[in-house]
Structures are given as structure tokens and as C-alpha cells.
Design a protein around this motif. Structure first.
Motif, PDB file in Angstrom:
ATOM      1  N   PRO A  74       1.261  -0.952   0.011  1.00  0.00           N
ATOM      2  CA  PRO A  74       0.027   0.253  -0.044  1.00  0.00           C
ATOM      3  C   PRO A  74       0.972   0.844  -0.164  1.00  0.00           C
ATOM      4  O   PRO A  74       1.916   1.764   0.998  1.00  0.00           O
ATOM      5  N   ASP A  75       0.897   2.345  -0.961  1.00  0.00           N
ATOM      6  CA  ASP A  75       1.564   3.088  -1.257  1.00  0.00           C
ATOM      7  C   ASP A  75       0.997   4.215  -2.374  1.00  0.00           C
ATOM      8  O   ASP A  75      -0.442   4.035  -2.191  1.00  0.00           O
ATOM      9  N   LYS A  76       0.684   5.619  -2.517  1.00  0.00           N
ATOM     10  CA  LYS A  76       1.203   6.265  -3.397  1.00  0.00           C
ATOM     11  C   LYS A  76       1.698   6.470  -4.296  1.00  0.00           C
ATOM     12  O   LYS A  76       2.975   6.212  -4.190  1.00  0.00           O
ATOM     13  N   TYR A  77       0.942   5.806  -5.648  1.00  0.00           N
ATOM     14  CA  TYR A  77       1.634   5.740  -7.078  1.00  0.00           C
ATOM     15  C   TYR A  77       1.518   6.654  -8.455  1.00  0.00           C
ATOM     16  O   TYR A  77       0.244   6.803  -7.949  1.00  0.00           O
ATOM     17  N   ASN A  78       2.383   7.270  -8.558  1.00  0.00           N
ATOM     18  CA  ASN A  78       2.533   8.022 -10.472  1.00  0.00           C
ATOM     19  C   ASN A  78       2.157   6.704 -11.392  1.00  0.00           C
ATOM     20  O   ASN A  78       3.167   6.701 -11.890  1.00  0.00           O
ATOM     21  N   VAL A  79       1.358   6.718 -11.982  1.00  0.00           N
ATOM     22  CA  VAL A  79       1.061   6.117 -12.574  1.00  0.00           C
ATOM     23  C   VAL A  79       0.427   6.097 -13.897  1.00  0.00           C
ATOM     24  O   VAL A  79      -0.018   7.677 -13.924  1.00  0.00           O
ATOM     25  N   GLU A  80       1.280   5.731 -15.156  1.00  0.00           N
ATOM     26  CA  GLU A  80       1.448   6.636 -16.375  1.00  0.00           C
ATOM     27  C   GLU A  80       1.151   6.025 -17.979  1.00  0.00           C
ATOM     28  O   GLU A  80       1.702   4.281 -17.507  1.00  0.00           O
ATOM     29  N   LEU A  81       0.569   6.348 -18.776  1.00  0.00           N
ATOM     30  CA  LEU A  81       0.302   5.460 -19.354  1.00  0.00           C
ATOM     31  C   LEU A  81       0.849   6.365 -20.570  1.00  0.00           C
ATOM     32  O   LEU A  81       0.862   7.377 -21.263  1.00  0.00           O
ATOM     33  N   ALA A  82       2.199   5.714 -21.709  1.00  0.00           N
ATOM     34  CA  ALA A  82       2.183   6.294 -22.561  1.00  0.00           C
ATOM     35  C   ALA A  82       1.524   5.951 -23.503  1.00  0.00           C
ATOM     36  O   ALA A  82       2.023   4.524 -24.013  1.00  0.00           O
ATOM     37  N   ILE A  83       1.240   6.273 -25.278  1.00  0.00           N
ATOM     38  CA  ILE A  83       0.446   5.516 -26.366  1.00  0.00           C
ATOM     39  C   ILE A  83       1.203   6.358 -27.508  1.00  0.00           C
ATOM     40  O   ILE A  83       1.308   7.504 -27.495  1.00  0.00           O
ATOM     41  N   TRP A  84       0.782   4.848 -28.295  1.00  0.00           N
ATOM     42  CA  TRP A  84       1.646   5.817 -29.794  1.00  0.00           C
ATOM     43  C   TRP A  84       1.501   4.931 -31.063  1.00  0.00           C
ATOM     44  O   TRP A  84       0.228   3.632 -31.172  1.00  0.00           O
ATOM     45  N   THR A  85       0.898   5.776 -31.803  1.00  0.00           N
ATOM     46  CA  THR A  85      -0.080   5.579 -32.745  1.00  0.00           C
ATOM     47  C   THR A  85       1.070   4.867 -34.278  1.00  0.00           C
ATOM     48  O   THR A  85       2.128   5.541 -33.873  1.00  0.00           O
ATOM     49  N   GLN A  86       0.239   4.994 -34.885  1.00  0.00           N
ATOM     50  CA  GLN A  86       0.608   4.069 -36.592  1.00  0.00           C
ATOM     51  C   GLN A  86       1.522   4.840 -37.220  1.00  0.00           C
ATOM     52  O   GLN A  86       3.070   5.668 -37.857  1.00  0.00           O
ATOM     53  N   SER A  87       0.366   6.678 -37.507  1.00  0.00           N
ATOM     54  CA  SER A  87       1.351   7.743 -38.004  1.00  0.00           C
ATOM     55  C   SER A  87       2.508   7.779 -37.007  1.00  0.00           C
ATOM     56  O   SER A  87       3.327   9.164 -37.697  1.00  0.00           O
ATOM     57  N   GLY A  88       2.840   7.962 -35.300  1.00  0.00           N
ATOM     58  CA  GLY A  88       3.391   8.439 -34.910  1.00  0.00           C
ATOM     59  C   GLY A  88       3.349   9.155 -33.471  1.00  0.00           C
ATOM     60  O   GLY A  88       3.656  10.323 -32.717  1.00  0.00           O
ATOM     61  N   CYS A  89       2.005   9.427 -33.683  1.00  0.00           N
ATOM     62  CA  CYS A  89       1.275  10.690 -32.535  1.00  0.00           C
ATOM     63  C   CYS A  89       1.528  10.132 -31.275  1.00  0.00           C
ATOM     64  O   CYS A  89       1.678   8.972 -31.325  1.00  0.00           O
ATOM     65  N   THR A  90       2.235  10.999 -30.575  1.00  0.00           N
ATOM     66  CA  THR A  90       2.268  10.775 -29.161  1.00  0.00           C
ATOM     67  C   THR A  90       0.972  11.200 -27.927  1.00  0.00           C
ATOM     68  O   THR A  90       1.484  12.651 -28.187  1.00  0.00           O
ATOM     69  N   ASP A  91       1.198  10.698 -27.064  1.00  0.00           N
ATOM     70  CA  ASP A  91       0.799  11.376 -25.961  1.00  0.00           C
ATOM     71  C   ASP A  91       1.142  10.119 -24.660  1.00  0.00           C
ATOM     72  O   ASP A  91       1.284   9.037 -24.491  1.00  0.00           O
ATOM     73  N   THR A  92       0.565  11.122 -23.539  1.00  0.00           N
ATOM     74  CA  THR A  92       1.033   9.697 -21.648  1.00  0.00           C
ATOM     75  C   THR A  92       0.083  10.909 -20.755  1.00  0.00           C
ATOM     76  O   THR A  92      -0.643  12.001 -20.902  1.00  0.00           O
ATOM     77  N   LEU A  93      -0.773  10.753 -20.093  1.00  0.00           N
ATOM     78  CA  LEU A  93      -1.456  10.821 -18.904  1.00  0.00           C
ATOM     79  C   LEU A  93      -0.956  10.428 -17.598  1.00  0.00           C
ATOM     80  O   LEU A  93      -0.790   8.749 -17.789  1.00  0.00           O
TER      81      LEU A  93
END
Length: 142
Positions: A74-93
Motif C-alpha cells: 500500500p502506498d501512493k503511486y503516479n501511474v503513467e500511460l504513454a501511447i503511440w499511433t501508427q503515424s507517430g502521434c504520442t501522448d501520455t497521461l
């Protein structure tokens, strides 16, 4: 007399008028040590997401779209998702989550001469998530 004909070079600028569009988004179920993460990311209709990288802030990662992850404690965690598309678009949350450790124990004493039974209620709340605890006895709030 000679004629000099200068042809100016033609400069053509091209760019993608459609633009790239992708948005990382996700959710998760109850915060126990083992959590199911669900990808809700979006991208343009003809530009599918081809890669997911999850960072769980505990030294581990996953490349699954919808990972099931067990945290070490049990703790506090900063979970991050990074995505990439076929054309190279990227984003993270990145979203901070808290693995709650919450338990309640009840101890019951013996009935006294007046017919009263003492109860001891212990609330263990590691990160003070329970802002209010209501206790009912025989349907009445005490």
C-alpha cells in the motif's frame, strides 16, 4: 543582343493539413494491491494506436493495453500511460493513485449486570481515507 531569362525557383511548402490527433486516457478498478487498468485512449479513425507503455511507479512497466498489475505494498503511486499511433502521434497521461489499506475490527466484551455488552471498534486507515465513520447500533446512529 542576347536575352537573359531568369526563372525563379518554385518553392513549395507542404504540410499535413489533417494533423495528428491522439489522447491517452485510462481508468482503473478498486484500489487493492492488484488493480485492473483499462485503456480508454483515442486516436484519429485511420491512425490506430499500436503501442502502450504503462509505468506503475514501483519499478515495473507493462506493454499490455489493459494490464492487471499487483503493487508491492500500500502506498501512493503516479501511474503513467504513454501511447503511440501508427503515424507517430504520442501522448501520455499520469494519474496519482493510492493503494488503500483500510480495515475495521470489532471486539466484543461480556454482558454486564445491566445487560450492556461493551464493543471496541478499531479503524485502521493508513492514509486517512475514511473522512467520516458512521456507527449504527440497532439501526440508530451512535
Amino acid at each position: 543582343m542576347k536575352k537573359l531569362l531568369l526563372l525563379a525557383p518554385l518553392l513549395v511548402l507542404c504540410w499535413n493539413l489533417t494533423g495528428q490527433s491522439c489522447t491517452a486516457d485510462w481508468t482503473f478498478d478498486d484500489t487493492d494491491l492488484t488493480i485492473q487498468f483499462t485503456d480508454l485512449s483515442t486516436s484519429a479513425p485511420n491512425d490506430p494506436i499500436i503501442s502502450w507503455t504503462w509505468d506503475f511507479d514501483d519499478g515495473t512497466t507493462s506493454n499490455h493495453q489493459h494490464p492487471l498489475h499487483t503493487f508491492p505494498a500500500p502506498d501512493k503511486y503516479n501511474v503513467e500511460l504513454a501511447i503511440w499511433t501508427q503515424s507517430g502521434c504520442t501522448d501520455t497521461l499520469k494519474i496519482p493513485i493510492e493503494i488503500c489499506e483500510f480495515s475495521i475490527s470489532v471486539g466484543q466484551g461480556s454482558c454486564d449486570a445491566n445487560g450492556n455488552i461493551p464493543l471496541t471498534i478499531t479503524v485502521y486507515d493508513l492514509y486517512d481515507n475514511a473522512k467520516k465513520v458512521n456507527i449504527y447500533v440497532d439501526g440508530n446512529l451512535v
